[in-house]
Design an enzyme around this catalytic site. Sequence first.
Site, PDB file in Angstrom:
ATOM      1  N   LYS A 112       0.840  -1.204   0.000  1.00  0.00           N
ATOM      2  CA  LYS A 112       0.000   0.000   0.000  1.00  0.00           C
ATOM      3  C   LYS A 112       0.875   1.254   0.000  1.00  0.00           C
ATOM      4  O   LYS A 112       0.583   2.245  -0.674  1.00  0.00           O
ATOM      5  CB  LYS A 112      -0.930   0.015   1.224  1.00  0.00           C
ATOM      6  CG  LYS A 112      -2.040  -1.020   1.172  1.00  0.00           C
ATOM      7  CD  LYS A 112      -3.180  -0.526   0.322  1.00  0.00           C
ATOM      8  CE  LYS A 112      -4.358  -1.337   0.096  1.00  0.00           C
ATOM      9  NZ  LYS A 112      -4.653  -2.619   0.009  1.00  0.00           N
ATOM     10  N   LYS A 195      -3.289 -10.691  -8.928  1.00  0.00           N
ATOM     11  CA  LYS A 195      -4.565 -11.296  -8.519  1.00  0.00           C
ATOM     12  C   LYS A 195      -5.741 -10.441  -8.955  1.00  0.00           C
ATOM     13  O   LYS A 195      -5.594  -9.251  -9.222  1.00  0.00           O
ATOM     14  CB  LYS A 195      -4.588 -11.497  -7.001  1.00  0.00           C
ATOM     15  CG  LYS A 195      -4.683 -10.217  -6.207  1.00  0.00           C
ATOM     16  CD  LYS A 195      -5.131 -10.476  -4.782  1.00  0.00           C
ATOM     17  CE  LYS A 195      -5.254  -9.133  -4.079  1.00  0.00           C
ATOM     18  NZ  LYS A 195      -6.048  -9.108  -2.889  1.00  0.00           N
ATOM     19  N   LYS A 198     -10.592  -5.728  -6.512  1.00  0.00           N
ATOM     20  CA  LYS A 198     -11.742  -4.849  -6.721  1.00  0.00           C
ATOM     21  C   LYS A 198     -11.355  -3.575  -7.454  1.00  0.00           C
ATOM     22  O   LYS A 198     -12.124  -3.007  -8.202  1.00  0.00           O
ATOM     23  CB  LYS A 198     -12.359  -4.484  -5.375  1.00  0.00           C
ATOM     24  CG  LYS A 198     -13.163  -5.615  -4.788  1.00  0.00           C
ATOM     25  CD  LYS A 198     -13.814  -5.179  -3.488  1.00  0.00           C
ATOM     26  CE  LYS A 198     -14.363  -6.388  -2.761  1.00  0.00           C
ATOM     27  NZ  LYS A 198     -14.101  -6.390  -1.328  1.00  0.00           N
TER      28      LYS A 198
HETATM   29  P1  TYM Z   1     -11.125  -8.365   0.819  1.00  0.00           P
HETATM   30  O1  TYM Z   1     -12.380  -7.572   0.914  1.00  0.00           O
HETATM   31  O2  TYM Z   1      -9.978  -7.805   0.083  1.00  0.00           O
HETATM   32  O3  TYM Z   1     -11.429  -9.773   0.221  1.00  0.00           O
HETATM   33  C1  TYM Z   1     -12.438 -10.591   0.771  1.00  0.00           C
HETATM   34  C2  TYM Z   1     -12.070 -12.043   0.681  1.00  0.00           C
HETATM   35  O4  TYM Z   1     -11.872 -12.397  -0.676  1.00  0.00           O
HETATM   36  C3  TYM Z   1     -10.594 -12.997  -0.824  1.00  0.00           C
HETATM   37  N1  TYM Z   1     -10.025 -12.601  -2.112  1.00  0.00           N
HETATM   38  C4  TYM Z   1      -9.495 -13.475  -2.977  1.00  0.00           C
HETATM   39  N2  TYM Z   1      -9.337 -14.813  -2.906  1.00  0.00           N
HETATM   40  C5  TYM Z   1      -8.771 -15.422  -3.970  1.00  0.00           C
HETATM   41  N3  TYM Z   1      -8.368 -14.740  -5.081  1.00  0.00           N
HETATM   42  C6  TYM Z   1      -8.509 -13.401  -5.177  1.00  0.00           C
HETATM   43  N4  TYM Z   1      -8.124 -12.762  -6.274  1.00  0.00           N
HETATM   44  C7  TYM Z   1      -9.093 -12.702  -4.098  1.00  0.00           C
HETATM   45  N5  TYM Z   1      -9.366 -11.390  -3.859  1.00  0.00           N
HETATM   46  C8  TYM Z   1      -9.939 -11.358  -2.638  1.00  0.00           C
HETATM   47  C9  TYM Z   1      -9.730 -12.467   0.314  1.00  0.00           C
HETATM   48  O5  TYM Z   1      -8.690 -13.355   0.614  1.00  0.00           O
HETATM   49  C10 TYM Z   1     -10.760 -12.371   1.416  1.00  0.00           C
HETATM   50  O6  TYM Z   1     -10.892 -13.606   2.055  1.00  0.00           O
HETATM   51  N6  TYM Z   1      -9.028  -7.856   5.259  1.00  0.00           N
HETATM   52  C11 TYM Z   1     -10.053  -8.577   4.571  1.00  0.00           C
HETATM   53  C12 TYM Z   1     -11.441  -8.396   5.162  1.00  0.00           C
HETATM   54  C13 TYM Z   1     -11.491  -8.747   6.603  1.00  0.00           C
HETATM   55  C14 TYM Z   1     -11.496 -10.075   7.148  1.00  0.00           C
HETATM   56  C15 TYM Z   1     -11.521  -9.892   8.553  1.00  0.00           C
HETATM   57  C16 TYM Z   1     -11.481 -11.331   6.570  1.00  0.00           C
HETATM   58  C17 TYM Z   1     -11.512  -7.876   7.625  1.00  0.00           C
HETATM   59  N7  TYM Z   1     -11.534  -8.547   8.825  1.00  0.00           N
HETATM   60  C18 TYM Z   1     -11.549 -10.995   9.417  1.00  0.00           C
HETATM   61  C19 TYM Z   1     -11.494 -12.449   7.447  1.00  0.00           C
HETATM   62  C20 TYM Z   1     -11.519 -12.249   8.836  1.00  0.00           C
HETATM   63  C21 TYM Z   1     -10.067  -8.055   3.144  1.00  0.00           C
HETATM   64  O7  TYM Z   1      -9.626  -6.989   2.863  1.00  0.00           O
HETATM   65  O8  TYM Z   1     -10.680  -8.835   2.278  1.00  0.00           O
END
Ligand code: TYM
Length: 330
Positions: A112, A195, A198
């Site tokens: 970041k 990867k 969003k």
């Molecule tokens: P976020 O919002 O970026 O993504 C949500 C979930 O989707 C998975 N993910 C992916 N998995 C495989 N390939 C990809 N290209 C891909 N892009 C996203 C992420 O691994 C995630 O599981 N920090 C977390 C949100 C969060 C969270 C938590 C998750 C906050 N507190 C507690 C679990 C437990 C996040 O930014 O996810």
Amino acid sequence: MKEIVLSGIRSTGNLHIGNYFGALRNFIRMQDENNCFFFIADLHSLTTHPDPENFHENIKTVLAEYLASGLDPEKSVIFVQSMVPEVSELYTLMNMWSYVGELERTSSFKEKVRKHPNNVNAGLLTYPVLMATDILIHKANKVPVGKDQEQHLEMARVFARRFNNMYNVEFFPEPSAYSFGTELVKIPGLDGTGKMGKSEGNGIYLADDGKTIRKKVMRAVTDSGPADADAPMSEPVQNLFTILQTVSDSEVVQFYKDKYKSGEIRYGDMKKQLADDICKVTLPIRERILEIKGNDKYLSETVKYGAEKARASASKTLAGVKEIMGFKWF
Ligand code: TYM
């Protein structure tokens, strides 16, 4: 044995198939057998300063997409992070046993800083602390996430262990990253490298219609064909195979692998198959998204019901932590 399963997704935009196959689908498969919590991480989304005009709408969108994907409020506790204020209180406490050095070394933080040098806020630095709080406050043991969250889970384990050692208690269980029956997955983008994300403009969204999906897949980066049978596969083609492996039957994957090996592969055919197989999974979800999104009453009742249950669980843990740390009522 019943596990406490928890996962979450930031409310920064529509869900893509990386979110679905990386986290959501694994979670949904665990709903029947376990105590499950699933939430929308709206506090985490604040690191990028979302426009207040869209903030609430984004949360609603993600909520509708969750429900449309198969999350069931009768089976799982579904809630919005900021509707459980105990999270913010435990986060303050957890910051006292998280060290700046280890937070600065986190890969996601370093990335970041590199990508957005003008917005290196403290929330970004302590992002893993808030994430660990989300998990530990419900004493979760299994956390279905994609590969990109592996390091954050390792940190949650470190914080749990540190608290237990510091106060000589066995209070927090150590949570583990989880993928149902396989390794943690990383769904690549369609632009050849990295990867699916969003904000990367390289994704297929659960809300995309069939025409859009086909167009995106047909435009995905490939190469000019296998050089020879022993040459390593180029990254863009490997990426298409990774997505194919996730959405298609194993015979289909084998068919295209054999074609690749014999040098006869036609990427156009493989892409058509891939688009069809993605559509099979996502179009029924898209239909439900359109239905649910307009149902404000259902959305609002769902999160109010979820927040009540999440608060009951969170306040119990918070009270336990405070007692261990020496807080007493006046
Ligand atoms: P976020 O919002 O970026 O993504 C949500 C979930 O989707 C998975 N993910 C992916 N998995 C495989 N390939 C990809 N290209 C891909 N892009 C996203 C992420 O691994 C995630 O599981 N920090 C977390 C949100 C969060 C969270 C938590 C998750 C906050 N507190 C507690 C679990 C437990 C996040 O930014 O996810």
